[in-house]
Design a protein around this motif. Structure first.
Motif, PDB file in Angstrom:
ATOM      1  N   VAL A 331      74.128 -24.638  67.307  1.00  0.00           N
ATOM      2  CA  VAL A 331      75.400 -24.337  67.954  1.00  0.00           C
ATOM      3  C   VAL A 331      76.249 -25.603  67.899  1.00  0.00           C
ATOM      4  O   VAL A 331      75.842 -26.649  68.419  1.00  0.00           O
ATOM      5  CB  VAL A 331      75.207 -23.891  69.414  1.00  0.00           C
ATOM      6  N   ALA A 332      77.405 -25.508  67.255  1.00  0.00           N
ATOM      7  CA  ALA A 332      78.322 -26.640  67.147  1.00  0.00           C
ATOM      8  C   ALA A 332      79.487 -26.386  68.084  1.00  0.00           C
ATOM      9  O   ALA A 332      80.281 -25.465  67.879  1.00  0.00           O
ATOM     10  CB  ALA A 332      78.804 -26.809  65.707  1.00  0.00           C
ATOM     11  N   ASN A 333      79.598 -27.203  69.125  1.00  0.00           N
ATOM     12  CA  ASN A 333      80.631 -27.034  70.139  1.00  0.00           C
ATOM     13  C   ASN A 333      81.713 -28.082  69.965  1.00  0.00           C
ATOM     14  O   ASN A 333      81.431 -29.249  69.692  1.00  0.00           O
ATOM     15  CB  ASN A 333      80.015 -27.173  71.535  1.00  0.00           C
ATOM     16  N   GLU A 334      82.951 -27.669  70.138  1.00  0.00           N
ATOM     17  CA  GLU A 334      84.082 -28.604  70.050  1.00  0.00           C
ATOM     18  C   GLU A 334      85.163 -28.143  71.020  1.00  0.00           C
ATOM     19  O   GLU A 334      85.496 -26.953  71.077  1.00  0.00           O
ATOM     20  CB  GLU A 334      84.628 -28.657  68.620  1.00  0.00           C
ATOM     21  N   ILE A 335      85.703 -29.082  71.788  1.00  0.00           N
ATOM     22  CA  ILE A 335      86.667 -28.723  72.822  1.00  0.00           C
ATOM     23  C   ILE A 335      88.045 -28.409  72.261  1.00  0.00           C
ATOM     24  O   ILE A 335      88.782 -27.592  72.825  1.00  0.00           O
ATOM     25  CB  ILE A 335      86.750 -29.844  73.884  1.00  0.00           C
ATOM     26  N   ALA A 336      88.433 -29.028  71.142  1.00  0.00           N
ATOM     27  CA  ALA A 336      89.770 -28.836  70.576  1.00  0.00           C
ATOM     28  C   ALA A 336      89.734 -27.743  69.508  1.00  0.00           C
ATOM     29  O   ALA A 336      88.982 -27.863  68.532  1.00  0.00           O
ATOM     30  CB  ALA A 336      90.284 -30.139  69.975  1.00  0.00           C
ATOM     31  N   PRO A 337      90.529 -26.698  69.647  1.00  0.00           N
ATOM     32  CA  PRO A 337      90.487 -25.600  68.672  1.00  0.00           C
ATOM     33  C   PRO A 337      90.745 -26.045  67.238  1.00  0.00           C
ATOM     34  O   PRO A 337      90.081 -25.563  66.313  1.00  0.00           O
ATOM     35  CB  PRO A 337      91.588 -24.649  69.171  1.00  0.00           C
ATOM     36  N   HIS A 338      91.706 -26.961  67.017  1.00  0.00           N
ATOM     37  CA  HIS A 338      91.995 -27.363  65.642  1.00  0.00           C
ATOM     38  C   HIS A 338      90.833 -28.152  65.048  1.00  0.00           C
ATOM     39  O   HIS A 338      90.560 -28.067  63.844  1.00  0.00           O
ATOM     40  CB  HIS A 338      93.286 -28.171  65.581  1.00  0.00           C
ATOM     41  N   ARG A 339      90.112 -28.913  65.872  1.00  0.00           N
ATOM     42  CA  ARG A 339      88.932 -29.618  65.374  1.00  0.00           C
ATOM     43  C   ARG A 339      87.774 -28.645  65.158  1.00  0.00           C
ATOM     44  O   ARG A 339      86.948 -28.841  64.258  1.00  0.00           O
ATOM     45  CB  ARG A 339      88.543 -30.737  66.347  1.00  0.00           C
ATOM     46  N   ALA A 340      87.702 -27.601  65.981  1.00  0.00           N
ATOM     47  CA  ALA A 340      86.694 -26.573  65.766  1.00  0.00           C
ATOM     48  C   ALA A 340      86.895 -25.891  64.411  1.00  0.00           C
ATOM     49  O   ALA A 340      85.930 -25.526  63.724  1.00  0.00           O
ATOM     50  CB  ALA A 340      86.719 -25.543  66.887  1.00  0.00           C
ATOM     51  N   ASP A 341      88.158 -25.742  64.001  1.00  0.00           N
ATOM     52  CA  ASP A 341      88.431 -25.171  62.678  1.00  0.00           C
ATOM     53  C   ASP A 341      87.891 -26.083  61.574  1.00  0.00           C
ATOM     54  O   ASP A 341      87.376 -25.597  60.552  1.00  0.00           O
ATOM     55  CB  ASP A 341      89.934 -24.974  62.500  1.00  0.00           C
ATOM     56  N   LEU A 342      88.007 -27.405  61.765  1.00  0.00           N
ATOM     57  CA  LEU A 342      87.450 -28.340  60.783  1.00  0.00           C
ATOM     58  C   LEU A 342      85.931 -28.214  60.729  1.00  0.00           C
ATOM     59  O   LEU A 342      85.331 -28.307  59.656  1.00  0.00           O
ATOM     60  CB  LEU A 342      87.852 -29.772  61.142  1.00  0.00           C
ATOM     61  N   VAL A 343      85.312 -28.008  61.886  1.00  0.00           N
ATOM     62  CA  VAL A 343      83.861 -27.836  61.920  1.00  0.00           C
ATOM     63  C   VAL A 343      83.457 -26.575  61.161  1.00  0.00           C
ATOM     64  O   VAL A 343      82.510 -26.580  60.370  1.00  0.00           O
ATOM     65  CB  VAL A 343      83.352 -27.781  63.370  1.00  0.00           C
ATOM     66  N   ARG A 344      84.186 -25.495  61.380  1.00  0.00           N
ATOM     67  CA  ARG A 344      83.885 -24.246  60.652  1.00  0.00           C
ATOM     68  C   ARG A 344      84.014 -24.448  59.154  1.00  0.00           C
ATOM     69  O   ARG A 344      83.210 -23.925  58.365  1.00  0.00           O
ATOM     70  CB  ARG A 344      84.829 -23.133  61.109  1.00  0.00           C
TER      71      ARG A 344
END
Length: 508
Positions: A331-344
């Motif tokens: 599970v990769a968690n990220e608080i900032a939505p735009h950074r979560a997009d980079l993780v995806r």
């Protein structure tokens, strides 16, 4: 680009010769437009001045201007070198312009910094550097600014770097202040790094000055591009064919001596990624740390790992591959939505190739400080790659040394403690938490861990040195006094990563 424009290392004093020639042309007689490489560097510096990051702005600017090969290398050294050393250059400009730099327009100041870097730290003939600087200033700052740039550049070219260094250091400067000026570091950072070398057991009172000088010099050298080969996704032969060299210590790491990593198919496809070797060691050590079975015969019914602060996704990509090999979900968690997009984006190859009945990779948006309460004892391995000052990555993120201040430590310290507490709540009995920062500052590393452990009798700190030595055996004996591990640019040729491994008691 002429051969004389090839970049050289900013710390290579052997090539710092006093220039003998300068342009005899008047500003009005010179070229009226800058060449694309210098214009790209200027554009990036202005973006950085506005809050951007050189490592993000420069690649986009190189693509926009279609700069490749030697032109791209020239623009890269000009951008990064100028940003690293502008503490020196601003003191030189103040003398050469006979005015405080605060009285010079920011754009004009960047034009001057770029010109001075070419003269004092690159193999650019003085007359060429002066001519090009005036052309740049005329194009981006205006005709009036071009006259100031011409006058300052003429004076700067009258002496070499060593001579200028003697002029900009006050005669009554203390040794650490002198070192800060001559290595272009803020004084508070120099003192903090000295304390960190001693506090982590990486230096003694007898050799700390030597170690500090080596560390500061390493901050001013360009870091080699290192790639993480994600296990199970890319074969070594493919990277060898692409021109990469196996890292001498870290099994998943590969080095590029030149070229664009985006030109490698495995990087474009997400089967490999640009990632510092020290950062890779953090993920490898977490995966290798011994987990103990809980009272019910296992920590959880379905094995899950967690990357609590996953953005932009480098460590998560390597962890996901390691988790899959171990039969675990990530599970990769990220608080900032735009950074979560980079993780995806970086995890997409693993997410798309995951079998329906096999280990899964999930990216979610959320506050890491709440995971311990929302998912108590749910994960076998947890990574807290905590937000920090980034003082361990100054060679890769040169603007950080000028943006950070001691006041940042108080805000970050509270956040770091909250994230670590949440991770300890989220880990299952017998499970392991890796607390990591890209900073050696004691207030972000050892002090955070010791403060949290004072209130957690259910947690034991493992000796991370023995575990890191399993994945990087050649570093044995260089990892500090323990139980945490501190890596150093001047000793390990990595970013200054700190790692602590904490395990929850199986009966907790």
């Amino acid at each position: 680009m002429p051969s004389s424009d090839r970049p050289r290392r900013p710390d290579d004093r052997s090539t710092h010769r006093a220039p003998k020639a300068r342009s005899a042309q008047r500003p009005a007689e010179r070229g009226r437009t800058a060449d694309p490489a210098r214009l790209a560097a200027y554009t990036v510096l202005r973006a950085v001045a506005g809050g951007g990051y050189a490592n993000l702005e420069l690649p986009a600017e190189l693509r926009r201007r279609r700069l490749r090969g030697r032109d791209a290398a020239f623009a890269t050294e000009l951008t990064y070198g100028t940003t690293r050393l502008h503490g020196i250059y601003d003191r030189i400009i103040a003398i050469a312009a006979d005015r405080p730099v605060e009285r010079i327009d920011g754009g004009v100041l960047d034009s001057l910094r770029l010109g001075i870097h070419q003269v004092l730290a690159m193999r650019v003939p003085p007359h060429a550097a002066a001519d090009e600087s005036v052309a740049l200033a005329r194009q981006v700052n205006g005709a009036g600014a071009a006259g100031l740039v011409n006058a300052v550049m003429r004076r700067v070219t009258e002496a070499d770097l060593d001579t200028w260094l003697t002029r900009i250091v006050p005669s009554n400067a203390e040794p650490l202040d002198r070192l800060a000026i001559t290595t272009s570091h803020p004084e508070w950072i120099v003192r903090a790094l000295r304390q960190a070398l001693l506090g982590h057991g990486s230096a003694t009172a007898d050799n700390v000055e030597e170690g500090l000088a080596a560390l500061l010099a390493a901050d001013n050298r360009p870091a080699e591009v290192t790639i993480a080969a994600r296990p199970g996704l890319v074969e070594p032969a493919e990277l060898v064919a692409a021109g990469a060299l196996a890292h001498p210590v870290v099994a998943t790491a590969w080095q590029l001596t030149g070229g664009d990593p985006g030109g490698i198919a495995a990087v474009r496809d997400g089967r490999a990624a640009v990632q510092d070797a020290g950062s890779q060691v953090v993920a490898l050590a977490l995966a290798a740390a011994p987990v103990l079975a809980g009272p019910a015969g296992g920590p959880v019914t379905r094995v899950r790992w967690l990357d609590m602060c996953a953005g932009p996704g480098g460590k998560a990509g390597l962890l996901a591959a390691l988790a899959r090999a171990d039969g675990a979900d990530l599970v990769a968690n990220e608080i900032a939505p735009h950074r979560a997009d980079l993780v995806r984006q970086t995890l997409r190859p693993l997410m798309e190739s995951a079998p329906a009945d096999g280990p899964q990779v999930t990216v979610r948006v959320g506050d890491g400080r709440e995971i311990g309460a929302d998912d108590p004892a749910a994960y076998v391995r947890v990574l807290v790659d905590a937000p920090c000052t980034g003082l361990g990555a100054l060679r890769r993120r040169p603007e950080a040394r000028w943006r950070r201040s001691p006041s940042d430590l108080a805000t970050l310290g509270g956040l770091q403690r909250q994230l670590l507490i949440s991770a300890l709540d989220a880990v299952a009995p017998g499970g392991v938490v890796a607390y990591a920062t890209c900073s050696p500052h004691l207030a972000e590393t050892s002090f955070v861990v010791s403060d949290v452990l004072k209130k957690r009798p259910d947690i034991e700190q493992l000796d991370a040195r023995s575990i890191v030595e399993e994945v990087a055996p050649e570093w044995a004996g260089t990892l500090g006094q323990g139980p945490g591990v501190q890596l150093w640019p001047h000793r390990h040729d990595t970013d200054g990563m700190f790692l602590a491994l904490l395990r929850k008691h199986p009966t907790a």
